[in-house]
Scaffold this active site. Structure first.
Site, PDB file in Angstrom:
ATOM      1  CB  SER A 260       8.570-119.629  24.210  1.00 61.71           C
ATOM      2  OG  SER A 260       9.936-119.969  23.455  1.00 61.71           O
ATOM      3  CE  LYS A 261       2.800-121.061  20.512  1.00 62.93           C
ATOM      4  NZ  LYS A 261       1.608-120.372  19.928  1.00 62.93           N
ATOM      5  NE  ARG A 262      12.892-118.348  19.177  1.00 64.14           N
ATOM      6  CZ  ARG A 262      13.946-117.226  19.170  1.00 64.14           C
ATOM      7  NH1 ARG A 262      13.726-116.258  19.426  1.00 64.14           N
ATOM      8  NH2 ARG A 262      15.137-117.629  18.852  1.00 64.14           N
TER       9      ARG A 262
END
Length: 556
Positions: A260-262
């Site tokens: 994910s972007k995290r």
RNA sequence: GGCCCCGUCGUCUAGUCAGGUCUAGGACACCAGGUUUUCAUCCUGGUAACACGGGUUCGAAUCCCGUCGGGGUCACCA
């Protein structure tokens, strides 16, 4: 089978994620392989999180991957296309029409609960260890509610029929959800925008979508969509149809966590900690890129859930000279992967034809792809393998084509490089080709020529080993080599190699005895591309300048 | 936690639906050797998996059940 129509329906809340790219690729390939249509629809019903920038970015990313759409934003015939507009924010009247249809039939109803009330209900259910389900109260006064909705803020909820729903998924088979798992979900928010569930069902029907490919995280939503399809009718009275569903496996990080972007945020937090905290990081040479103040960065670092905007993240990464994990299509582009390789690799994540063939062109993929070959298991993203594919493809390209691709890439990410290399650009590409796995890495093997002649730093070990050892045998040879080189009028790599070999021959020493001192003298290190190429890339003047400077420094 | 999905080398996978041809194939990574002026490239070879336990069967990676493990989802986000 009817001619399929597929779609990709991103929410413009950020860059195109690599998982989204795979969904788009599969949807596109399925339609293209069967003469079908491919629709691009922008799901911008979340007013707070959607942005035009994100939409532009996603369109650009798709184009880079060579995924084209025949209906959707910027499509050649966008204005005359049936089913448009393709931005959900421009379709509010359409949704309202269908919502009214449901409300009139008492299949949906206004609700007036505040978010605080809903939170309280959820907390209560949780305390009682019950699953929270919103269902319309038995004594619901419809007439009063209809009157109240004229003047009060409200949401509209769909009355979920009390029956189990079975979804026939092409990938997963039959998945049945019992009635007590479903509740009266919201179909229109208080701001008047439809929720995802309503919009997706209405649009897929109106745009003629026959096959819905999406990530497995949507599997639990599907029964809601099926229920909506069963309740809705088109304006001419024909009932909505349920498209074929294909839920695709998720893509994970190597450690098994969801990609994910995290991940970028997490990686950057780790970098800042490694640097010794925010205060130390602010002293870093690259701190100029830091626009946030120390206090807010401190707060960010201390909060696991806090996230910096993507652009800030990328800026800091550049400033600190660290590579963040590639998550978005744009990341892979910037890192120097070829789009056809990205497509080839992600195609393999959850799809396989049932043969040993792993490398294929996009056209071949379109020809071979089918839904029943999509796997069920989540795949971990393996950058090593992507790198290997990219490396192989860069080699297969040939020097000329590779140089052209490198130039294109430089125009966007390393503007100064082509000018610096001038007409030696192709030679540099040839030299770097077997030594670089990405377009970005192409710079590294030839980096020695990018430095000013008096700026190269000499690796002490290499100097010791190749020049000073044995009473400076290498250094002595260097002087003779300089003379020999001065007499050459052909400075092509081949001629230089031949001259050095001949020199070694006459001296009765191995090629290594000649090559290494020269290599260290002109590059500062014991490692570089082939000697002839290395010298040719520098040219006579610069090579000699470096040899002279090296001799001077060595004698000190 | 409820519900849902998944489980073959370290990783992606072939094989599973139609049980025997599987002493389980390929790719990436890794290891060893070879070519080579360095580094790479290139060539050859090798290590390595059916999550576990029951059952059905002459025979199970393949069918059934259970256990364990991983993931998804439980919003006026999509």
């Amino acid at each position: 089978m009817q001619t399929p129509v597929t779609r990709f329906a991103p929410s413009p809340t950020g860059h195109l994620h690599i998982g989204g790219a795979r969904t788009a690729l599969f949807s596109w390939a399925f339609a293209r392989g069967r003469g079908g249509g491919f629709v691009l629809r922008i799901e911008d019903t979340d007013q707070k999180r959607s942005s035009d920038d994100a939409t532009r970015g996603i369109l650009e990313d798709l184009r880079w991957l060579a995924i084209d759409w025949d209906r959707g934003p910027d499509a050649p015939n966008e204005q005359t296309d049936t089913g448009g507009p393709f931005y959900q924010s421009q379709r509010l009247e359409i949704y309202d029409r269908f919502i009214a249809q449901l409300v009139d039939a008492d299949l949906a109803y206004p609700a007036f609960d505040t978010s605080e009330e809903l939170d309280a209900m959820r907390a209560e259910a949780k305390a009682a260890k019950r699953t929270f389900r919103y269902v319309r109260a038995p004594g619901y006064d419809r007439a009063a509610a209809m009157e109240r909705m004229q003047r009060e803020q409200h949401v509209v909820r769909f009355r979920m029929p009390p029956e189990a729903i079975t979804v026939h998924d092409v990938v997963l088979g039959e998945v049945t959800t019992s009635a007590d798992e479903l509740d009266d979900f919201v179909i229109r928010k208080a701001d008047g925008f439809p929720t995802y569930h309503l919009a997706v069902v209405v649009d897929d029907e109106l745009m003629g979508v026959t096959h819905v490919l999406r990530g497995q995280e949507h599997l639990n939503n599907t029964p809601r969509h099926v229920a909506l399809q069963r309740a809705l009718k088109r304006d001419d009275g024909t009932p909505f149809r349920t498209p074929a569903y294909a839920h695709m496996p998720l893509i994970f990080n190597p450690d098994g966590s969801k990609m994910s972007k995290r991940d970028k945020d997490k990686a950057l937090k780790a970098v800042v900690r490694d640097l010794g905290g925010v205060a130390k990081a602010m002293e870093h040479p690259g701190r100029g890129a830091i626009t946030a103040d120390e206090a807010s960065l401190e707060a960010w670092l201390g909060d696991k859930t806090a996230q910096l905007p993507t652009d800030a993240l990328d800026g800091l990464a550049r400033a600190f000279n660290v590579d963040l994990p590639e998550i978005n299509v744009e990341d892979f582009r910037a890192a120097g992967y070829l789009p056809e390789v990205v497509c080839n690799y992600i195609a393999l994540l959850g799809w396989q034809k049932g043969s040993d063939v792993e490398r294929f062109t996009i056209a071949e993929f379109v020809e071979r792809f089918d839904l029943d070959q999509i796997g069920k298991t989540a795949a971990k993203f393996d950058r090593e393998k992507l790198l290997a594919f990219n490396f192989d493809t860069m080699r297969e390209l040939g020097v000329e084509a590779l140089a052209a691709r490198w130039r294109e890439w430089c125009a966007r990410y390393d503007e100064a490089l082509p000018a610096q290399l001038g007409e030696r650009f192709e030679l540099a590409a040839k030299m770097a080709q077997p030594r670089a796995k990405t377009l970005r890495q192409l710079r590294e093997p030839i980096a020695f020529t990018l430095l000013a002649d008096d700026a190269i730093e000499y690796d002490e070990k290499a100097v010791q080993k190749s020049l000073l050892k044995n009473d400076g045998a290498g250094l002595a040879l260097l002087g003779e080599l300089r003379t020999m080189l001065g007499e050459l009028d052909d400075w092509s790599p081949e001629a230089l190699d031949a001259a050095c070999a001949a020199f070694a021959e006459t001296r009765g020493v191995g090629m290594g005895q000649v090559a290494q001192p020269l290599r260290v003298a002109v590059t500062g290190a014991g490692v570089s591309p082939g000697l002839g190429e290395t010298l040719a890339l520098l040219g006579y003047k610069r090579a000699v300048a470096r040899i002279d400077r090296c001799a001077t420094l060595a004698n000190e």
